[in-house]
Write a protein that holds these residues in place. Sequence first.
Motif, PDB file in Angstrom:
ATOM      1  N   LEU A 130      -7.122  -2.443  -0.372  1.00  0.00           N
ATOM      2  CA  LEU A 130      -6.192  -1.314  -0.505  1.00  0.00           C
ATOM      3  C   LEU A 130      -6.496  -0.269   0.567  1.00  0.00           C
ATOM      4  O   LEU A 130      -5.584   0.257   1.224  1.00  0.00           O
ATOM      5  CB  LEU A 130      -6.317  -0.700  -1.900  1.00  0.00           C
ATOM      6  N   THR A 132      -7.909  -0.773   3.387  1.00  0.00           N
ATOM      7  CA  THR A 132      -7.481  -1.339   4.669  1.00  0.00           C
ATOM      8  C   THR A 132      -5.997  -1.066   4.896  1.00  0.00           C
ATOM      9  O   THR A 132      -5.578  -0.685   5.992  1.00  0.00           O
ATOM     10  CB  THR A 132      -7.719  -2.860   4.693  1.00  0.00           C
ATOM     11  N   GLY A 133      -5.220  -1.265   3.847  1.00  0.00           N
ATOM     12  CA  GLY A 133      -3.780  -1.037   3.962  1.00  0.00           C
ATOM     13  C   GLY A 133      -3.454   0.405   4.308  1.00  0.00           C
ATOM     14  O   GLY A 133      -2.587   0.677   5.146  1.00  0.00           O
ATOM     15  N   VAL A 134      -4.168   1.327   3.660  1.00  0.00           N
ATOM     16  CA  VAL A 134      -3.932   2.738   3.974  1.00  0.00           C
ATOM     17  C   VAL A 134      -4.299   3.006   5.437  1.00  0.00           C
ATOM     18  O   VAL A 134      -3.551   3.672   6.173  1.00  0.00           O
ATOM     19  CB  VAL A 134      -4.743   3.662   3.031  1.00  0.00           C
ATOM     20  N   ILE A 136      -4.432   0.884   7.986  1.00  0.00           N
ATOM     21  CA  ILE A 136      -3.469   0.225   8.882  1.00  0.00           C
ATOM     22  C   ILE A 136      -2.140   0.983   8.851  1.00  0.00           C
ATOM     23  O   ILE A 136      -1.500   1.179   9.882  1.00  0.00           O
ATOM     24  CB  ILE A 136      -3.248  -1.242   8.420  1.00  0.00           C
ATOM     25  N   GLY A 137      -1.733   1.414   7.652  1.00  0.00           N
ATOM     26  CA  GLY A 137      -0.490   2.179   7.530  1.00  0.00           C
ATOM     27  C   GLY A 137      -0.548   3.466   8.334  1.00  0.00           C
ATOM     28  O   GLY A 137       0.423   3.851   8.998  1.00  0.00           O
TER      29      GLY A 137
ATOM     30  N   MET B  71      -3.809  -5.219   0.900  1.00  0.00           N
ATOM     31  CA  MET B  71      -3.502  -4.438   2.101  1.00  0.00           C
ATOM     32  C   MET B  71      -2.051  -3.964   2.074  1.00  0.00           C
ATOM     33  O   MET B  71      -1.753  -2.809   2.416  1.00  0.00           O
ATOM     34  CB  MET B  71      -3.763  -5.302   3.334  1.00  0.00           C
ATOM     35  N   THR B  78       1.215   4.642   2.244  1.00  0.00           N
ATOM     36  CA  THR B  78       1.486   5.510   3.399  1.00  0.00           C
ATOM     37  C   THR B  78       2.973   5.547   3.749  1.00  0.00           C
ATOM     38  O   THR B  78       3.347   6.152   4.751  1.00  0.00           O
ATOM     39  CB  THR B  78       0.696   5.050   4.646  1.00  0.00           C
TER      40      THR B  78
END
Lengths: 282, 325
Positions: A130, A132-134, A136-137, B71, B78
């Motif tokens: 999770l 990581t996703g933030v 990357i986002g 992910m 975001t």
Amino acid sequence: MPSKKKPFDKSETLRAAAEIRKGVIRALEAAGSGHIGGSMSLAEILAVLYTDILDVDPKDPKKRDRDYVVLSKGHCGPALYATLAYKGYFDPAELLTLNKGGTNLPSHCDRLKTVGIDISTGSLGQGLSLATGVAIGKKMQGIPGKVYAIVGDGELQEGQNWEAFLFLAHRKVTNLITIVDNNKRQLDGYTADICCEEDLGEKLKSFGFEVKRVDGHDVTALYEAFSTAGCGDKPTVVICDTEKGHGCCISEIDGFNHYMPVSHEDAMRAIEDIDRRLEAAL
Amino acid sequence: MSDFLLDSFEVDSREMRQAYCDAIIAEAERNEKLIVVDVDVSHSVGTGRFYEAFPDRAINCGIMEAHAIGMCAGMSETGLVPFFHAFGVFATRRIFDQIFISCAYQNLNVKIIGADPGVTAQTNGGTHMPFEDLGLMRLIPNATIVEPADSTMYDYIVHAMAEQYGVFYLRTSRRKTVKLYKPGTQFTVGKAMKLYDGKDVCIIACGIMVYEAIRAREILKAEGIDAAVIDMHTLKPLDEEAVLKAAKKCGAIVTAENHNVIGGLGSAVSEFTAENCPVPVERVGVRESFGEVGTQQYLQKRFGLTGEEIAARAKIALQRKGAKI
């Protein structure tokens, strides 16, 4: 680098750590019991992050360009709740509602209930993905801010973490700092007896990480590690050597301290002990 | 016959995956937040061309479904709208807890595309043949679940997925299917398509079984039985109004799905009718079996996923409601 921050003030951070521990004790006393061991091992890590490192605003907790904290070891919610209360995200009196029906402070972190919680956790092994996703986002959209993912050493037995490590290293995700609360114990005992990551640092170096290893109860060392993390071209892991139950007489024991009952007498004794230790440290 | 159906039904000239990729590229041109995430099956599920069109908005994670879906959940926090692609078994069963906790439990916005539903997995066999994904996904609070019957729906559904907040599961074949709908047909998530009116029995189907339901209707017609056919493309939320109307009008229902009879369309319809309008419901689907290899045609026969089976079940339903046939 947290350049816009005020200079590091060790005594203020030590005070924060003590307040976090006391907040945990008060919450657990009100609830009657709770995850004390892993909450205590986190106190200095959270104190340094929230006092000296993070770009966050308790008055604007959803600020788009904030730094994120993902407490992947979500059962240690009480430590994060105590931190958020101390920093003014909500009234510290709310800590006394921990785990009571209808509370905003459930045992495991819930972003839909608690002001200041960025990501819900509790099913171990999922937080790093999770986070990581933030990260990357943020990168994809040019949003400033870092992500700090706190994982437990026991939790690293979950394979999904290693998928995340592979991904982070391959993609060179530098706006995510992984913090390992390396307290060497898990629910059923010592990681050394169950399934140990003895050479964790070497493993992660071989994955392609910059690995920092610090005393997780030394606020100065933590500050130095966190404030220089994420500046190179490799993703960073900060392995914080901690002690499960640290800093509080009722939980600093060899026996089972993952989840303990906390009576009023226990709480009084613990708070007195935490205050005395703080005084000695200042 | 509804006016949005084609005059004759033939195998599509395009594979479903080609049509899907066209739709997702078109949507990405309109919606800059749309991101494609793959787990090493981009060539299989058909997202390959998206990487050429939007190289900065596509991530192939490698073979790590658990991390990739988590992910996606984090990305959506975001503001991005990630579309996660995998074979149906790996898109659901393998990562059920990640979908449940990392995505749905915390109300994040992730689109899951599970390719090769049921027997359409063909020669990939039992390990790759999801007969349980609808059941799993239906258990997730507030998830939306859609299984299109042909590629016409993609133009609409991909846009709806991107626009509608929350966990969305699209269960879809990647191969050529029989084309049923005229180009430009309008669809609404949660609103069934009534293909044929009928008074004796109503066949409610989804995915590849919609064409089989149409075949069953022809078989029944030859025997003097007037069957209605509904394409229940949205499994959740179920179009309860459509089911209620069918139950009241026909008094007998047959469901048809390329899935276990437990958990999917048959369950959804039975659960609703049991509580609201109890009529005989017969379920066509897979019973207590794992998948296996074979052509789709072989597997449909093997698991009783045919127009003939639907027609046979329709006659049982008719008998149960007291009709003399």
